[in-house]
Design a protein around this motif. Structure first.
Motif, PDB file in Angstrom:
ATOM      1  N   UNK A 148       0.829  -1.212   0.000  1.00 25.08           N
ATOM      2  CA  UNK A 148       0.000   0.000   0.000  1.00 25.08           C
ATOM      3  C   UNK A 148       0.862   1.260   0.000  1.00 25.08           C
ATOM      4  N   UNK A 149       0.235   2.371  -0.338  1.00 20.91           N
ATOM      5  CA  UNK A 149       0.969   3.647  -0.396  1.00 20.91           C
ATOM      6  C   UNK A 149       0.819   4.455   0.884  1.00 20.91           C
ATOM      7  N   UNK A 150       0.488   3.793   1.979  1.00 23.30           N
ATOM      8  CA  UNK A 150       0.393   4.483   3.271  1.00 23.30           C
ATOM      9  C   UNK A 150       1.183   3.704   4.305  1.00 23.30           C
ATOM     10  N   UNK A 151       1.322   4.278   5.490  1.00 16.29           N
ATOM     11  CA  UNK A 151       2.076   3.631   6.553  1.00 16.29           C
ATOM     12  C   UNK A 151       1.126   3.036   7.588  1.00 16.29           C
ATOM     13  N   UNK A 152       1.689   2.272   8.512  1.00  8.56           N
ATOM     14  CA  UNK A 152       0.884   1.731   9.598  1.00  8.56           C
ATOM     15  C   UNK A 152       0.315   2.860  10.450  1.00  8.56           C
ATOM     16  N   UNK A 153      -0.816   2.606  11.059  1.00  9.15           N
ATOM     17  CA  UNK A 153      -1.420   3.620  11.922  1.00  9.15           C
ATOM     18  C   UNK A 153      -0.533   3.870  13.136  1.00  9.15           C
ATOM     19  N   UNK A 154      -0.639   5.045  13.711  1.00 11.60           N
ATOM     20  CA  UNK A 154       0.177   5.393  14.871  1.00 11.60           C
ATOM     21  C   UNK A 154      -0.110   4.476  16.056  1.00 11.60           C
ATOM     22  N   UNK A 155      -1.331   3.994  16.153  1.00 15.51           N
ATOM     23  CA  UNK A 155      -1.692   3.105  17.259  1.00 15.51           C
ATOM     24  C   UNK A 155      -1.009   1.743  17.122  1.00 15.51           C
ATOM     25  N   UNK A 156      -0.884   1.278  15.895  1.00 15.94           N
ATOM     26  CA  UNK A 156      -0.330  -0.046  15.651  1.00 15.94           C
ATOM     27  C   UNK A 156       1.191  -0.038  15.540  1.00 15.94           C
ATOM     28  N   UNK A 157       1.763   1.059  15.104  1.00 18.36           N
ATOM     29  CA  UNK A 157       3.184   1.122  14.760  1.00 18.36           C
ATOM     30  C   UNK A 157       4.125   0.654  15.876  1.00 18.36           C
ATOM     31  N   UNK A 158       3.965   1.095  17.134  1.00 25.15           N
ATOM     32  CA  UNK A 158       4.911   0.669  18.183  1.00 25.15           C
ATOM     33  C   UNK A 158       4.915  -0.846  18.403  1.00 25.15           C
ATOM     34  N   UNK A 159       3.734  -1.446  18.480  1.00 26.48           N
ATOM     35  CA  UNK A 159       3.657  -2.894  18.684  1.00 26.48           C
ATOM     36  C   UNK A 159       4.207  -3.641  17.472  1.00 26.48           C
ATOM     37  N   UNK A 160       3.913  -3.120  16.290  1.00 27.42           N
ATOM     38  CA  UNK A 160       4.404  -3.756  15.064  1.00 27.42           C
ATOM     39  C   UNK A 160       5.925  -3.695  14.995  1.00 27.42           C
ATOM     40  N   UNK A 161       6.510  -2.591  15.440  1.00 25.60           N
ATOM     41  CA  UNK A 161       7.964  -2.456  15.409  1.00 25.60           C
ATOM     42  C   UNK A 161       8.623  -3.460  16.350  1.00 25.60           C
ATOM     43  N   UNK A 162       8.052  -3.630  17.536  1.00 26.99           N
ATOM     44  CA  UNK A 162       8.588  -4.626  18.474  1.00 26.99           C
ATOM     45  C   UNK A 162       8.460  -6.027  17.890  1.00 26.99           C
ATOM     46  N   UNK A 163       7.342  -6.284  17.257  1.00 27.19           N
ATOM     47  CA  UNK A 163       7.090  -7.579  16.616  1.00 27.19           C
ATOM     48  C   UNK A 163       8.121  -7.843  15.512  1.00 27.19           C
ATOM     49  N   UNK A 164       8.347  -6.853  14.692  1.00 32.67           N
ATOM     50  CA  UNK A 164       9.317  -6.975  13.596  1.00 32.67           C
ATOM     51  C   UNK A 164      10.717  -7.235  14.141  1.00 32.67           C
ATOM     52  N   UNK A 165      11.123  -6.456  15.133  1.00 36.81           N
ATOM     53  CA  UNK A 165      12.470  -6.588  15.679  1.00 36.81           C
ATOM     54  C   UNK A 165      12.691  -7.947  16.343  1.00 36.81           C
ATOM     55  N   UNK A 166      11.621  -8.552  16.836  1.00 39.03           N
ATOM     56  CA  UNK A 166      11.725  -9.888  17.424  1.00 39.03           C
ATOM     57  C   UNK A 166      11.880 -10.951  16.351  1.00 39.03           C
ATOM     58  N   UNK A 167      11.077 -10.866  15.310  1.00 42.93           N
ATOM     59  CA  UNK A 167      11.069 -11.897  14.270  1.00 42.93           C
ATOM     60  C   UNK A 167      12.359 -11.940  13.460  1.00 42.93           C
ATOM     61  N   UNK A 168      13.044 -10.818  13.322  1.00 44.38           N
ATOM     62  CA  UNK A 168      14.253 -10.827  12.493  1.00 44.38           C
ATOM     63  C   UNK A 168      15.459 -11.398  13.230  1.00 44.38           C
ATOM     64  N   UNK A 169      15.341 -11.600  14.544  1.00 45.32           N
ATOM     65  CA  UNK A 169      16.456 -12.138  15.310  1.00 45.32           C
ATOM     66  C   UNK A 169      16.683 -13.594  14.950  1.00 45.32           C
ATOM     67  N   UNK A 170      17.893 -13.895  14.501  1.00 43.00           N
ATOM     68  CA  UNK A 170      18.186 -15.271  14.084  1.00 43.00           C
ATOM     69  C   UNK A 170      18.171 -16.244  15.259  1.00 43.00           C
ATOM     70  N   UNK A 171      18.365 -15.724  16.468  1.00 42.86           N
ATOM     71  CA  UNK A 171      18.358 -16.626  17.618  1.00 42.86           C
ATOM     72  C   UNK A 171      16.940 -17.069  17.980  1.00 42.86           C
TER      73      UNK A 171
END
Length: 204
Positions: A51-74
Protein backbone atom coordinates in the motif's frame (compact mmCIF):
# COMPACT_ATOMS: atom_id res chain seq x y z
CA UNK A 1 43.43 -17.37 -17.99
CA UNK A 2 44.11 -14.03 -16.29
CA UNK A 3 46.66 -13.65 -13.48
CA UNK A 4 43.86 -12.74 -11.07
CA UNK A 5 41.85 -15.81 -11.99
CA UNK A 6 44.91 -18.02 -11.67
CA UNK A 7 45.62 -16.65 -8.20
CA UNK A 8 42.07 -17.25 -7.05
CA UNK A 9 41.95 -20.77 -8.43
CA UNK A 10 45.32 -21.74 -6.96
CA UNK A 11 44.46 -20.23 -3.60
CA UNK A 12 41.15 -22.02 -3.38
CA UNK A 13 42.84 -25.31 -4.16
CA UNK A 14 45.02 -24.76 -1.10
CA UNK A 15 41.96 -24.79 1.09
CA UNK A 16 38.76 -26.63 0.30
CA UNK A 17 38.12 -28.37 -3.02
CA UNK A 18 34.42 -27.59 -2.66
CA UNK A 19 35.04 -24.00 -3.72
CA UNK A 20 36.36 -24.88 -7.15
CA UNK A 21 32.86 -25.86 -8.22
CA UNK A 22 31.83 -22.20 -8.35
CA UNK A 23 30.99 -21.46 -11.96
CA UNK A 24 32.42 -17.97 -12.26
CA UNK A 25 35.50 -16.38 -10.74
CA UNK A 26 35.15 -13.20 -12.79
CA UNK A 27 34.00 -11.39 -9.64
CA UNK A 28 36.89 -11.60 -7.15
CA UNK A 29 34.62 -10.34 -4.38
CA UNK A 30 32.44 -13.47 -4.53
CA UNK A 31 34.26 -16.72 -3.71
CA UNK A 32 31.16 -18.69 -2.69
CA UNK A 33 29.62 -21.62 -4.52
CA UNK A 34 26.21 -20.07 -3.92
CA UNK A 35 25.02 -17.71 -6.63
CA UNK A 36 25.54 -14.07 -5.73
CA UNK A 37 22.26 -12.21 -5.34
CA UNK A 38 22.87 -8.85 -3.72
CA UNK A 39 19.21 -8.05 -2.99
CA UNK A 40 16.17 -10.20 -2.43
CA UNK A 41 12.81 -9.65 -4.12
CA UNK A 42 9.83 -8.72 -1.96
CA UNK A 43 7.39 -9.66 -4.73
CA UNK A 44 8.66 -13.23 -4.91
CA UNK A 45 8.07 -13.79 -1.19
CA UNK A 46 4.90 -11.79 -0.60
CA UNK A 47 1.83 -12.10 -2.85
CA UNK A 48 0.03 -8.89 -1.85
CA UNK A 49 0.58 -5.37 -3.21
CA UNK A 50 2.35 -2.83 -1.02
CA UNK A 51 0.00 0.00 0.00
CA UNK A 52 0.97 3.65 -0.40
CA UNK A 53 0.39 4.48 3.27
CA UNK A 54 2.08 3.63 6.55
CA UNK A 55 0.88 1.73 9.60
CA UNK A 56 -1.42 3.62 11.92
CA UNK A 57 0.18 5.39 14.87
CA UNK A 58 -1.69 3.10 17.26
CA UNK A 59 -0.33 -0.05 15.65
CA UNK A 60 3.18 1.12 14.76
CA UNK A 61 4.91 0.67 18.18
CA UNK A 62 3.66 -2.89 18.68
CA UNK A 63 4.40 -3.76 15.06
CA UNK A 64 7.96 -2.46 15.41
CA UNK A 65 8.59 -4.63 18.47
CA UNK A 66 7.09 -7.58 16.62
CA UNK A 67 9.32 -6.98 13.60
CA UNK A 68 12.47 -6.59 15.68
CA UNK A 69 11.73 -9.89 17.42
CA UNK A 70 11.07 -11.90 14.27
CA UNK A 71 14.25 -10.83 12.49
CA UNK A 72 16.46 -12.14 15.31
CA UNK A 73 18.19 -15.27 14.08
CA UNK A 74 18.36 -16.63 17.62
CA UNK A 75 14.55 -16.84 17.59
CA UNK A 76 13.72 -20.28 16.09
CA UNK A 77 11.18 -20.40 13.27
CA UNK A 78 8.94 -22.59 15.44
CA UNK A 79 8.86 -19.76 17.97
CA UNK A 80 8.21 -17.27 15.17
CA UNK A 81 4.96 -19.11 14.47
CA UNK A 82 3.92 -18.90 18.13
CA UNK A 83 4.85 -15.21 18.42
CA UNK A 84 2.99 -14.44 15.18
CA UNK A 85 -0.13 -16.28 16.32
CA UNK A 86 -0.11 -14.35 19.61
CA UNK A 87 0.40 -11.05 17.78
CA UNK A 88 -2.42 -11.82 15.37
CA UNK A 89 -4.76 -12.74 18.21
CA UNK A 90 -3.91 -9.60 20.14
CA UNK A 91 -4.36 -7.47 17.02
CA UNK A 92 -7.34 -9.16 15.40
CA UNK A 93 -8.19 -5.95 13.51
CA UNK A 94 -5.12 -6.27 11.27
CA UNK A 95 -5.84 -5.94 7.57
CA UNK A 96 -4.06 -7.28 4.51
CA UNK A 97 -2.33 -3.91 4.15
CA UNK A 98 -1.18 -4.04 7.78
CA UNK A 99 0.37 -7.47 7.34
CA UNK A 100 1.96 -6.33 4.09
CA UNK A 101 3.56 -3.30 5.73
CA UNK A 102 4.76 -5.44 8.63
CA UNK A 103 6.37 -7.95 6.31
CA UNK A 104 7.88 -5.16 4.23
CA UNK A 105 9.59 -3.87 7.39
CA UNK A 106 10.88 -7.37 8.17
CA UNK A 107 12.03 -7.87 4.60
CA UNK A 108 13.85 -4.54 4.42
CA UNK A 109 15.78 -5.18 7.64
CA UNK A 110 16.78 -8.70 6.65
CA UNK A 111 17.75 -7.58 3.15
CA UNK A 112 19.92 -4.73 4.50
CA UNK A 113 21.65 -7.06 6.94
CA UNK A 114 22.15 -9.64 4.20
CA UNK A 115 23.68 -7.01 1.88
CA UNK A 116 26.16 -6.01 4.59
CA UNK A 117 27.17 -9.65 4.92
CA UNK A 118 27.69 -9.95 1.17
CA UNK A 119 29.83 -6.81 1.19
CA UNK A 120 31.82 -8.29 4.07
CA UNK A 121 32.36 -11.50 2.13
CA UNK A 122 33.72 -9.36 -0.70
CA UNK A 123 36.27 -7.69 1.56
CA UNK A 124 37.16 -11.07 3.05
CA UNK A 125 37.66 -12.53 -0.42
CA UNK A 126 39.98 -9.73 -1.49
CA UNK A 127 42.10 -10.23 1.61
CA UNK A 128 42.33 -13.93 0.76
CA UNK A 129 43.44 -13.07 -2.77
CA UNK A 130 46.19 -10.82 -1.35
CA UNK A 131 47.29 -13.61 0.96
CA UNK A 132 47.29 -16.11 -1.92
CA UNK A 133 49.50 -13.75 -3.91
CA UNK A 134 51.90 -13.52 -0.98
CA UNK A 135 52.00 -17.32 -0.73
CA UNK A 136 52.69 -17.58 -4.44
CA UNK A 137 55.46 -14.97 -4.20
CA UNK A 138 57.09 -16.77 -1.26
CA UNK A 139 57.17 -20.01 -3.21
CA UNK A 140 58.81 -18.27 -6.17
CA UNK A 141 61.40 -16.68 -3.87
CA UNK A 142 62.15 -20.07 -2.30
CA UNK A 143 62.56 -21.74 -5.69
CA UNK A 144 64.78 -18.89 -6.88
CA UNK A 145 67.00 -19.06 -3.82
CA UNK A 146 67.29 -22.85 -3.95
CA UNK A 147 68.26 -22.68 -7.63
CA UNK A 148 71.35 -20.64 -6.77
CA UNK A 149 74.75 -22.31 -6.62
CA UNK A 150 75.15 -21.18 -3.01
CA UNK A 151 71.65 -20.80 -1.51
CA UNK A 152 71.08 -18.71 1.60
CA UNK A 153 69.48 -21.40 3.74
CA UNK A 154 68.66 -18.95 6.53
CA UNK A 155 66.58 -17.01 4.02
CA UNK A 156 64.98 -20.22 2.77
CA UNK A 157 64.11 -21.25 6.34
CA UNK A 158 62.54 -17.84 7.01
CA UNK A 159 60.54 -18.01 3.79
CA UNK A 160 59.40 -21.54 4.58
CA UNK A 161 58.32 -20.53 8.08
CA UNK A 162 56.35 -17.55 6.75
CA UNK A 163 54.85 -19.69 3.99
CA UNK A 164 53.68 -22.30 6.47
CA UNK A 165 52.10 -19.61 8.64
CA UNK A 166 50.37 -17.89 5.72
CA UNK A 167 48.99 -21.17 4.40
CA UNK A 168 47.65 -22.05 7.83
CA UNK A 169 45.92 -18.67 8.08
CA UNK A 170 44.51 -19.08 4.59
CA UNK A 171 43.08 -22.53 5.35
CA UNK A 172 41.53 -21.33 8.61
CA UNK A 173 39.92 -18.39 6.83
CA UNK A 174 38.68 -20.65 4.06
CA UNK A 175 37.03 -22.92 6.63
CA UNK A 176 35.27 -19.90 8.12
CA UNK A 177 34.24 -18.81 4.66
CA UNK A 178 32.33 -22.07 4.18
CA UNK A 179 30.03 -21.02 7.01
CA UNK A 180 29.92 -17.34 6.08
CA UNK A 181 28.86 -18.18 2.51
CA UNK A 182 25.83 -20.02 3.88
CA UNK A 183 24.63 -17.05 5.93
CA UNK A 184 22.99 -15.01 3.10
CA UNK A 185 21.11 -18.17 2.09
CA UNK A 186 19.99 -18.74 5.69
CA UNK A 187 18.69 -15.17 5.87
CA UNK A 188 16.83 -15.57 2.58
CA UNK A 189 15.19 -18.76 3.83
CA UNK A 190 14.27 -17.03 7.08
CA UNK A 191 12.61 -14.14 5.27
CA UNK A 192 10.63 -16.57 3.13
CA UNK A 193 9.59 -18.66 6.15
CA UNK A 194 8.40 -15.54 7.99
CA UNK A 195 6.44 -14.49 4.90
CA UNK A 196 4.71 -17.86 4.85
CA UNK A 197 3.89 -17.65 8.54
CA UNK A 198 2.49 -14.14 8.30
CA UNK A 199 0.48 -14.88 5.16
CA UNK A 200 -1.48 -17.57 7.02
CA UNK A 201 -2.95 -14.83 9.21
CA UNK A 202 -3.89 -12.41 6.44
CA UNK A 203 -7.67 -12.05 6.43
CA UNK A 204 -9.54 -13.09 3.30
Amino acid sequence: MSKMRMLITAALLLAQPTFVHAEDYSDPTWPCVQRKVEHLSLGIMWPYPVPDHELSEDLAPAAERFVDTLILRRVPLEEVEIITAEFAQTNSQLTQDDYTLIFQAIFDKIDRHRKKLIDGIGRYSLSQIDLAARIDSARVDMDTEMAKQDPDFDKVDALEEQLDWDQRIYRDRAQSLLYVCETPVILEKRAYAIAQTLSHHVPE
